[in-house]
Design an enzyme around this catalytic site. Sequence first.
Site, PDB file in Angstrom:
ATOM      1  N   HIS A 173      -2.097 -15.059  -0.961  1.00  5.81           N
ATOM      2  CA  HIS A 173      -2.739 -15.318   0.323  1.00  5.81           C
ATOM      3  C   HIS A 173      -4.066 -16.060   0.174  1.00  5.81           C
ATOM      4  CE1 HIS A 173      -4.722 -11.266  -0.201  1.00  5.81           C
ATOM      5  NE2 HIS A 173      -5.698 -11.867   0.422  1.00  5.81           N
ATOM      6  N   ASP A 199       1.800 -10.615  -4.480  1.00  2.00           N
ATOM      7  CA  ASP A 199       0.748 -11.449  -3.901  1.00  2.00           C
ATOM      8  C   ASP A 199      -0.077 -12.177  -4.969  1.00  2.00           C
ATOM      9  OD1 ASP A 199      -1.084 -12.548  -2.189  1.00  2.00           O
ATOM     10  OD2 ASP A 199      -1.427 -10.723  -1.045  1.00  2.00           O
ATOM     11  N   SER A 220      -9.948 -10.114  -2.814  1.00  2.00           N
ATOM     12  CA  SER A 220      -8.582 -10.594  -3.028  1.00  2.00           C
ATOM     13  C   SER A 220      -8.491 -11.447  -4.272  1.00  2.00           C
ATOM     14  CB  SER A 220      -8.137 -11.447  -1.852  1.00  2.00           C
ATOM     15  OG  SER A 220      -7.742 -10.633  -0.812  1.00  2.00           O
TER      16      SER A 220
HETATM   17  N1  ARG Z   1      -5.204  -7.765   4.101  1.00  2.00           N
HETATM   18  C1  ARG Z   1      -5.216  -8.624   2.973  1.00  2.00           C
HETATM   19  C2  ARG Z   1      -6.566  -9.285   2.826  1.00  2.00           C
HETATM   20  O1  ARG Z   1      -7.425  -9.169   3.657  1.00  2.00           O
HETATM   21  C3  ARG Z   1      -4.092  -9.587   2.977  1.00  2.00           C
HETATM   22  C4  ARG Z   1      -4.171 -10.667   3.968  1.00  2.00           C
HETATM   23  C5  ARG Z   1      -3.065 -11.672   3.939  1.00  2.00           C
HETATM   24  N2  ARG Z   1      -1.792 -11.151   4.298  1.00  2.00           N
HETATM   25  C6  ARG Z   1      -1.306 -11.138   5.550  1.00  2.00           C
HETATM   26  N3  ARG Z   1      -0.139 -10.577   5.746  1.00  2.00           N
HETATM   27  N4  ARG Z   1      -1.941 -11.667   6.553  1.00  2.00           N
HETATM   28  O2  ARG Z   1      -6.847  -9.943   1.884  1.00  2.00           O
END
Ligand code: ARG
Length: 708
Positions: free
Chosen positions: A86, A223, A643
Amino acid sequence: MRKKSSILLAGLLALSAGSAKADEGMWTLYNLPQAVYEQMKTYGFNLPYDALYSGDDAIMKSVVNFSGFCSGVVVSPDGLVFTNHHCGFEAIRSHSTVEHDYMLNGFYAKSYEEELPNENMFVSFMVEQKDITDELTKKGLYNLPINKQSEFLDSIENVMSKEVKAADPTLRLEIKPYFEGNKFYATTYRDFTDLRLVFTVPKSMGKFGGETDNWMWPRQTCDYSVFRIYADPKTNGPAAYSKDNVPYRPKHWTKVSLDGYKDGDFAMTIGYPGTTNRYLSSYGIKERRDAENAPRAQVRGVKQQIMIRHMRADEAVRIKYDSKYAQSSNYWKNSIGMNKCIDSIGIIRQKQEFEQRIKAYQDTTGYLKGKLDFDKMKDLYAKRFDVQYVFTNWIEAFNRTSEFNTRALQVLGGMEVKGPKDKPAKQYVQFEDNSNAWDEALDKDVMAALLKNYREHVDAKYLPACYAKIDKDFGGDYKKFVDYLYAKSILMKSGEKIFFNKKNYKNDPGVQYGLDIKAIYDEVIEKIRALAPEIKQQERYLCDAKVRMEEDLPHYSDANFTMRLSYGQVKDLVVGGKPAGYYTTSESIVEKMNTGDKVVDYYAEPELRDLMSAKDFGRYTDKESGKMQLCFLTNNDITGGNSGSPMFDGNGNLIGLAFDGNWDSLSSDIRFDPVLARCIGVDMRYVIYLMDKWGHADRLLKEMGIDK
Ligand code: ARG
């Protein structure tokens, strides 16, 4: 967790914790308290103190800030970098078309030549950090009123930057506040801007679970994505993109481990957490809940419904909006979850009780008496509440929510006449053709719906002038107004230079619309700015008082997108009285694939389904569980910006990449809950398994020292 995008309006508007209990804490590395290091050792950290920051081959030297919103880690002598899928999402998306959709199908560069350059991306290595509070105090920083301090800091930063650059032009220096501005550290970085995409799994795996599973445990998302740093062929230093650049040869990289982990093992995450507010007052938390999170969630909910309808109807639109949707949805869901936790955990009440203790401490010691004043703080926040609420509504409705709005605000920047008075330079703006990034039908629908929604939620005195026009000329029909703007304004013309002069620019209805909404913004921001310094000063005192009251404990500063270490253990989670484990297995992903109404989020191509259904995962199988493990939990303290952060074992080897937090601890940014808070990581064995068996990326495995 990816960092929440900043609310800066590009190019136009000059917009603008806690003490250590158990394992909580995002620690700066250069001054890591000895007590914290000792605690790390009791959990199973096997390396000397110097192995973290100062030693020759210190672990931190392979950790990077990834493009200003994520983290990453260098894993090979040829500059290979791991981050999350991501985090690479926008890069992957921008290389994707309906004909070769790397987002959908994944991507593997079989040679250096095939690695794909990316505009506006970079990695930064932290080189050094030091506390300069004493110097600044001597120079008089704290004698200045709080609203004059940033100017002063800028000038010092300038001077220090020049010195650093004189010694080494590839370095950059930054001064940032810590402990709410009770301390300031200067950090030097080296940035590499030629960063190329090397490998990504298909989105079905990289974003498995999609929005449904986001911020949730259990998880099966693979991821990660892989990039490479390129450098100047002569110096091995940073260089702007050139086809002659060569893979960067770092002195330090982290070794990928396929040995895994077990419950209770030491685990450590190093990365770039963006923002936490653990010192924030109860009044600030209330503002966050009701004037920021709540309206943010409301407006985004409206916007996302429209986006998803258009995306489902047309594949090309889906590709264009995939990453915009994910970005919006991420902190939409986070805002909802955080508010839920603030209430269910009772965080405001807890903070109020804590503030009573601080008051009592002030009464007995006199510390900051007459300075830290809770009544004053209450009053200031009460004054700001309404405008803060309007501000959030404004940002969520008008700031980069549709291409038209973006341009309407951007174009205003072109209006200032530059150059000498007698010979002012001709002003023009030119929008590059970015038609691959937006869709007209969706753009118009979103714009109309958000105009309507804004009126329904803010006081009439904060309605831009265009609303009178909508009523008068369009009978209150937002869609007609938007159609009219599109038809009559020159803003949506791409590629040509649009010249303005002082006389005619207001004749364009799009420009006029931009001026109308900007006028409200200016009004609101002025009111917010008028209150900001005093609020900041009170919050600074509050943090100071807390640190003083608990001076026997080590303290860490709130996250501010500088490098931090968090440590703890691999640890399971109990949700609602039910054990939720600490890892997931290949069986659990196969079970989920293509199920029920989650077909979109749990889709998997047959090939991947087969791979994940393997009977034997060979060396990727966990020795203890006998399973193929996919994602796992630690109690490491992380937040948005982390991340892609490397998760290290006790020997400093790479066992995972952090990519998310869990639903039940979304108030962690305000108060870390050691029982509920978890860091969700993707297991390196899962990462390498797909690189190997799906990607057949032998050259990359070899380069990381993983034998075939
Ligand atoms: N919650 C995670 C973050 O803030 C993943 C975000 C991306 N994934 C998603 N399904 N939008 O880094």
